[in-house]
Design a protein around this motif. Structure first.
Motif, PDB file in Angstrom:
ATOM      1  N   THR A  63      -6.170 -32.345  -5.526  1.00 31.86           N
ATOM      2  CA  THR A  63      -6.011 -31.281  -6.577  1.00 31.86           C
ATOM      3  C   THR A  63      -5.983 -31.710  -8.039  1.00 31.86           C
ATOM      4  O   THR A  63      -6.765 -31.322  -8.962  1.00 31.86           O
ATOM      5  CB  THR A  63      -4.842 -30.316  -6.380  1.00 31.86           C
ATOM      6  OG1 THR A  63      -5.054 -29.746  -4.988  1.00 31.86           O
ATOM      7  CG2 THR A  63      -4.684 -29.320  -7.341  1.00 31.86           C
ATOM      8  N   LEU A  64      -5.151 -32.801  -8.189  1.00 28.80           N
ATOM      9  CA  LEU A  64      -5.019 -33.502  -9.493  1.00 28.80           C
ATOM     10  C   LEU A  64      -6.482 -34.181  -9.971  1.00 28.80           C
ATOM     11  O   LEU A  64      -6.807 -33.990 -11.139  1.00 28.80           O
ATOM     12  CB  LEU A  64      -3.732 -34.479  -9.326  1.00 28.80           C
ATOM     13  CG  LEU A  64      -2.612 -34.026  -9.356  1.00 28.80           C
ATOM     14  CD1 LEU A  64      -1.577 -35.000  -9.118  1.00 28.80           C
ATOM     15  CD2 LEU A  64      -2.221 -33.119 -10.609  1.00 28.80           C
ATOM     16  N   GLY A  65      -6.998 -34.928  -9.098  1.00 31.67           N
ATOM     17  CA  GLY A  65      -8.172 -35.305  -9.242  1.00 31.67           C
ATOM     18  C   GLY A  65      -9.382 -34.403  -9.736  1.00 31.67           C
ATOM     19  O   GLY A  65      -9.958 -34.773 -10.704  1.00 31.67           O
ATOM     20  N   LEU A  66      -9.398 -33.331  -8.949  1.00 32.66           N
ATOM     21  CA  LEU A  66     -10.318 -32.410  -9.337  1.00 32.66           C
ATOM     22  C   LEU A  66     -10.120 -31.691 -10.664  1.00 32.66           C
ATOM     23  O   LEU A  66     -10.919 -31.398 -11.530  1.00 32.66           O
ATOM     24  CB  LEU A  66     -10.436 -31.404  -8.072  1.00 32.66           C
ATOM     25  CG  LEU A  66     -11.006 -31.939  -6.723  1.00 32.66           C
ATOM     26  CD1 LEU A  66     -10.973 -30.917  -5.830  1.00 32.66           C
ATOM     27  CD2 LEU A  66     -12.753 -31.840  -7.081  1.00 32.66           C
ATOM     28  N   LEU A  92     -16.685 -24.415 -14.646  1.00 24.84           N
ATOM     29  CA  LEU A  92     -15.435 -25.545 -14.879  1.00 24.84           C
ATOM     30  C   LEU A  92     -14.208 -24.578 -15.237  1.00 24.84           C
ATOM     31  O   LEU A  92     -13.273 -24.954 -14.626  1.00 24.84           O
ATOM     32  CB  LEU A  92     -15.901 -26.346 -15.912  1.00 24.84           C
ATOM     33  CG  LEU A  92     -16.987 -27.488 -15.921  1.00 24.84           C
ATOM     34  CD1 LEU A  92     -17.012 -28.247 -17.102  1.00 24.84           C
ATOM     35  CD2 LEU A  92     -16.804 -28.152 -14.807  1.00 24.84           C
ATOM     36  N   ALA A  93     -14.518 -23.472 -16.147  1.00 27.69           N
ATOM     37  CA  ALA A  93     -13.252 -22.847 -16.444  1.00 27.69           C
ATOM     38  C   ALA A  93     -12.619 -22.103 -15.125  1.00 27.69           C
ATOM     39  O   ALA A  93     -11.359 -22.113 -14.979  1.00 27.69           O
ATOM     40  CB  ALA A  93     -13.738 -21.908 -17.702  1.00 27.69           C
ATOM     41  N   GLY A  94     -13.550 -21.527 -14.178  1.00 26.61           N
ATOM     42  CA  GLY A  94     -13.129 -21.055 -13.027  1.00 26.61           C
ATOM     43  C   GLY A  94     -12.398 -22.094 -12.145  1.00 26.61           C
ATOM     44  O   GLY A  94     -11.307 -21.535 -11.555  1.00 26.61           O
ATOM     45  N   ALA A  95     -12.857 -23.118 -12.163  1.00 23.51           N
ATOM     46  CA  ALA A  95     -12.205 -24.139 -11.223  1.00 23.51           C
ATOM     47  C   ALA A  95     -10.741 -24.384 -11.774  1.00 23.51           C
ATOM     48  O   ALA A  95      -9.992 -24.661 -10.815  1.00 23.51           O
ATOM     49  CB  ALA A  95     -13.238 -25.438 -11.291  1.00 23.51           C
ATOM     50  N   LEU A 104      -7.522 -24.560  -9.440  1.00 23.56           N
ATOM     51  CA  LEU A 104      -6.517 -25.634  -9.410  1.00 23.56           C
ATOM     52  C   LEU A 104      -5.148 -25.613  -9.973  1.00 23.56           C
ATOM     53  O   LEU A 104      -4.371 -26.266  -9.393  1.00 23.56           O
ATOM     54  CB  LEU A 104      -7.330 -26.815  -9.817  1.00 23.56           C
ATOM     55  CG  LEU A 104      -8.782 -27.070  -9.225  1.00 23.56           C
ATOM     56  CD1 LEU A 104      -9.568 -28.187 -10.309  1.00 23.56           C
ATOM     57  CD2 LEU A 104      -8.351 -28.038  -7.976  1.00 23.56           C
ATOM     58  N   ASP A 105      -5.249 -24.919 -11.087  1.00 23.85           N
ATOM     59  CA  ASP A 105      -3.894 -24.780 -11.488  1.00 23.85           C
ATOM     60  C   ASP A 105      -2.964 -23.856 -10.505  1.00 23.85           C
ATOM     61  O   ASP A 105      -1.748 -24.193 -10.340  1.00 23.85           O
ATOM     62  CB  ASP A 105      -3.751 -24.058 -12.752  1.00 23.85           C
ATOM     63  CG  ASP A 105      -4.294 -24.651 -14.051  1.00 23.85           C
ATOM     64  OD1 ASP A 105      -4.024 -26.055 -13.920  1.00 23.85           O
ATOM     65  OD2 ASP A 105      -4.675 -24.219 -15.046  1.00 23.85           O
ATOM     66  N   ALA A 157      -7.749 -23.844   0.541  1.00 25.43           N
ATOM     67  CA  ALA A 157      -8.773 -23.126   0.258  1.00 25.43           C
ATOM     68  C   ALA A 157      -9.227 -23.270  -1.445  1.00 25.43           C
ATOM     69  O   ALA A 157     -10.224 -23.054  -1.600  1.00 25.43           O
ATOM     70  CB  ALA A 157      -8.816 -21.726   0.658  1.00 25.43           C
ATOM     71  N   LEU A 158      -8.153 -23.121  -2.242  1.00 25.87           N
ATOM     72  CA  LEU A 158      -8.294 -22.895  -3.676  1.00 25.87           C
ATOM     73  C   LEU A 158      -8.822 -24.279  -4.051  1.00 25.87           C
ATOM     74  O   LEU A 158      -9.805 -24.187  -4.945  1.00 25.87           O
ATOM     75  CB  LEU A 158      -6.949 -22.890  -4.168  1.00 25.87           C
ATOM     76  CG  LEU A 158      -6.267 -21.114  -4.231  1.00 25.87           C
ATOM     77  CD1 LEU A 158      -4.803 -21.169  -4.507  1.00 25.87           C
ATOM     78  CD2 LEU A 158      -7.120 -20.351  -5.041  1.00 25.87           C
ATOM     79  N   TYR A 159      -8.444 -25.427  -3.770  1.00 26.68           N
ATOM     80  CA  TYR A 159      -8.916 -26.645  -4.534  1.00 26.68           C
ATOM     81  C   TYR A 159     -10.189 -26.890  -3.889  1.00 26.68           C
ATOM     82  O   TYR A 159     -11.044 -27.288  -4.485  1.00 26.68           O
ATOM     83  CB  TYR A 159      -8.032 -27.669  -4.365  1.00 26.68           C
ATOM     84  CG  TYR A 159      -7.940 -28.603  -2.977  1.00 26.68           C
ATOM     85  CD1 TYR A 159      -8.825 -29.277  -2.404  1.00 26.68           C
ATOM     86  CD2 TYR A 159      -6.674 -28.443  -2.330  1.00 26.68           C
ATOM     87  CE1 TYR A 159      -8.750 -30.177  -1.230  1.00 26.68           C
ATOM     88  CE2 TYR A 159      -6.336 -29.097  -1.109  1.00 26.68           C
ATOM     89  CZ  TYR A 159      -7.461 -29.944  -0.448  1.00 26.68           C
ATOM     90  OH  TYR A 159      -7.427 -30.705   0.713  1.00 26.68           O
ATOM     91  N   CYS A 160     -10.705 -26.506  -2.465  1.00 27.70           N
ATOM     92  CA  CYS A 160     -12.005 -26.783  -2.044  1.00 27.70           C
ATOM     93  C   CYS A 160     -13.016 -25.671  -2.892  1.00 27.70           C
ATOM     94  O   CYS A 160     -14.115 -26.180  -3.026  1.00 27.70           O
ATOM     95  CB  CYS A 160     -12.221 -26.225  -0.479  1.00 27.70           C
ATOM     96  SG  CYS A 160     -11.295 -27.850   0.406  1.00 27.70           S
ATOM     97  N   THR A 161     -12.555 -24.357  -3.005  1.00 27.87           N
ATOM     98  CA  THR A 161     -13.491 -23.594  -3.675  1.00 27.87           C
ATOM     99  C   THR A 161     -13.590 -24.165  -5.221  1.00 27.87           C
ATOM    100  O   THR A 161     -14.835 -24.081  -5.780  1.00 27.87           O
ATOM    101  CB  THR A 161     -12.766 -22.105  -3.658  1.00 27.87           C
ATOM    102  OG1 THR A 161     -12.430 -21.701  -2.628  1.00 27.87           O
ATOM    103  CG2 THR A 161     -13.536 -21.095  -4.509  1.00 27.87           C
TER     104      THR A 161
END
Length: 396
Positions: free
Chosen positions: A289-292, A263-266, A270-271, A249-253
């Motif tokens: 996740t790493l790619g995003l 970008l900052a929120g993403a 992702l972290d 859910a986190l990386y899709c969001t």
């Protein structure tokens, strides 16, 4: 035979323990218990690549035999309990291999699961095994056979009132349709699956359906709807402390936030996803996740962070097989970081960007969802090359 009956019972206990761990997102523990179950049930998994390859060839030959021969030639009703438990354990091995992005083991264990279930005879809950073969046949381009296995899996599940099996067939085919960019078909399958979650009572089923529903919404530009699905999945996963589905859910969001400019929120999301995945053998999600994350840093202009994270993604991509469309986010992130370096005068980054573009184009042949991104990336590389030649010519 009392000895084999006792091993079948103990194998079944280990298989159920593995299933519970899988539902909790504890993939490493699940893998060990499932392998123990298969060994007790008379189908120990190989320990080498050559062993898996040889087993795959045998299982394909056996499945061909099952397709052309009458059932009485291969069914073993006297071994029904052992074979049925082994079939479910093999299906779990295939699912774990999917998360690890291990195509060989995923395909081999999928064929093994179906063959074991068919040898056990009618009434065995084998729907998830047919769903796996449907996905695998679609992956290699056998579309007619793929739809046949999906239909057979659904029919078997409905005949045995295996609602969990019906749900697996629906969600597996939906994932397949998402990779083909068939949004309406995917949404129809998932909306049909959603009420079945009440019958199965498994929170992970709901989290999977919500996460998958977010993909068509995202790709069709319905970003608020996509985030709403991911928020529901994340809240459920956090409530029951499931790190795997929480990371999904986190990386899709984060993907949606990148595409809407946050970008900052993403990067924050992702972290967190990366931390959750650190203890999970879910290589497919880790690559995405790493790619995003590399893409978000590159678009933000934080060059050092983008380069380092892209390096990690590239390292995993070098050994990964393209078993599911999500791996494309890893390729895209590597390309974005390389383009940033290229624009800043790093000539070596041009080779990296072009290599990533070729891989994304290859991936798009299997998963058409990546066709637009592959074309955009190729155009950007073409423009970047023209800019570099102009700069060189001006200097001369």
């Amino acid at each position: 035979d009392p000895f084999f009956a006792d091993r079948a019972r103990r194998g079944g206990w280990w298989r159920r323990l593995g299933q519970a761990l899988l539902s909790l997102g504890q993939l490493t523990e699940c893998d060990g218990d499932t392998r123990t179950a298969l060994a007790l049930l008379g189908a120990p998994p190989p320990s080498s690549t050559s062993g898996w390859t040889w087993l795959l060839l045998r299982q394909i030959a056996r499945q061909v035999g099952h397709l052309v021969l009458p059932s009485w030639t291969y069914e073993r009703p006297g071994q029904r309990l052992r074979l049925a438990e082994a079939a479910q354990a093999a299906a779990m091995v295939s699912r774990l291999a999917f998360f690890k992005n291990d195509a060989l083991r995923m395909i081999c264990a999928g064929f093994l699961a179906v063959n074991l279930a068919e040898r056990a005879g009618g009434g065995v809950q084998a729907a998830r095994n047919y769903a796996g073969l449907g996905f695998l046949c679609g992956f290699v381009g056998l579309k007619g056979l793929s739809r046949r296995y999906y239909a057979r899996g659904r029919r078997v599940a409905e005949e045995t009132a295996d609602w969990s099996g019906v749900l697996v067939v629906l969600t597996t085919e939906a994932l397949h349709r998402i990779g083909e960019a068939r949004w309406e078909e995917a949404e129809a399958l998932l909306h049909e699956a959603e009420p079945l979650c009440d019958k199965t009572g498994d929170a992970q089923d709901r989290e999977l359906v919500w996460t998958l529903l977010g993909h068509p919404a995202h790709y069709r530009g319905r970003f608020e709807n996509a985030i709403a699905f991911y928020d529901r999945a994340l809240a459920s996963a956090r409530e029951r402390n499931n790190p795997q589905t929480a990371a999904w859910a986190l990386y899709c969001t984060a993907r949606t936030r990148i595409d809407t400019g946050d970008l900052a929120g993403a990067i924050v999301l992702l972290d967190e996803a990366r931390t959750l995945l650190a203890s999970q053998p879910d290589e497919m999600s880790e690559i995405a996740t790493l790619g995003l994350l590399a893409r978000a840093h590159a678009l933000q202009g934080t060059r050092e962070e983008a380069r380092e994270i892209a390096r990690l993604a590239a390292k995993r991509l070098d050994r990964a097989q393209s078993a599911v469309f999500l791996i494309g986010y890893g390729v895209e992130g590597v390309a974005e970081a390389a383009l940033l370096d290229w624009r800043n005068g790093d000539a070596k980054a041009a080779r990296t960007a072009r290599r990533a573009a070729r891989r994304l184009r290859s991936l798009a042949r299997t998963f058409p969802v990546w066709l637009p991104a592959a074309s955009r990336l190729e155009e950007r590389i073409h423009l970047a090359g023209g800019e570099q030649k102009t700069k060189i010519g001006g200097s001369r």
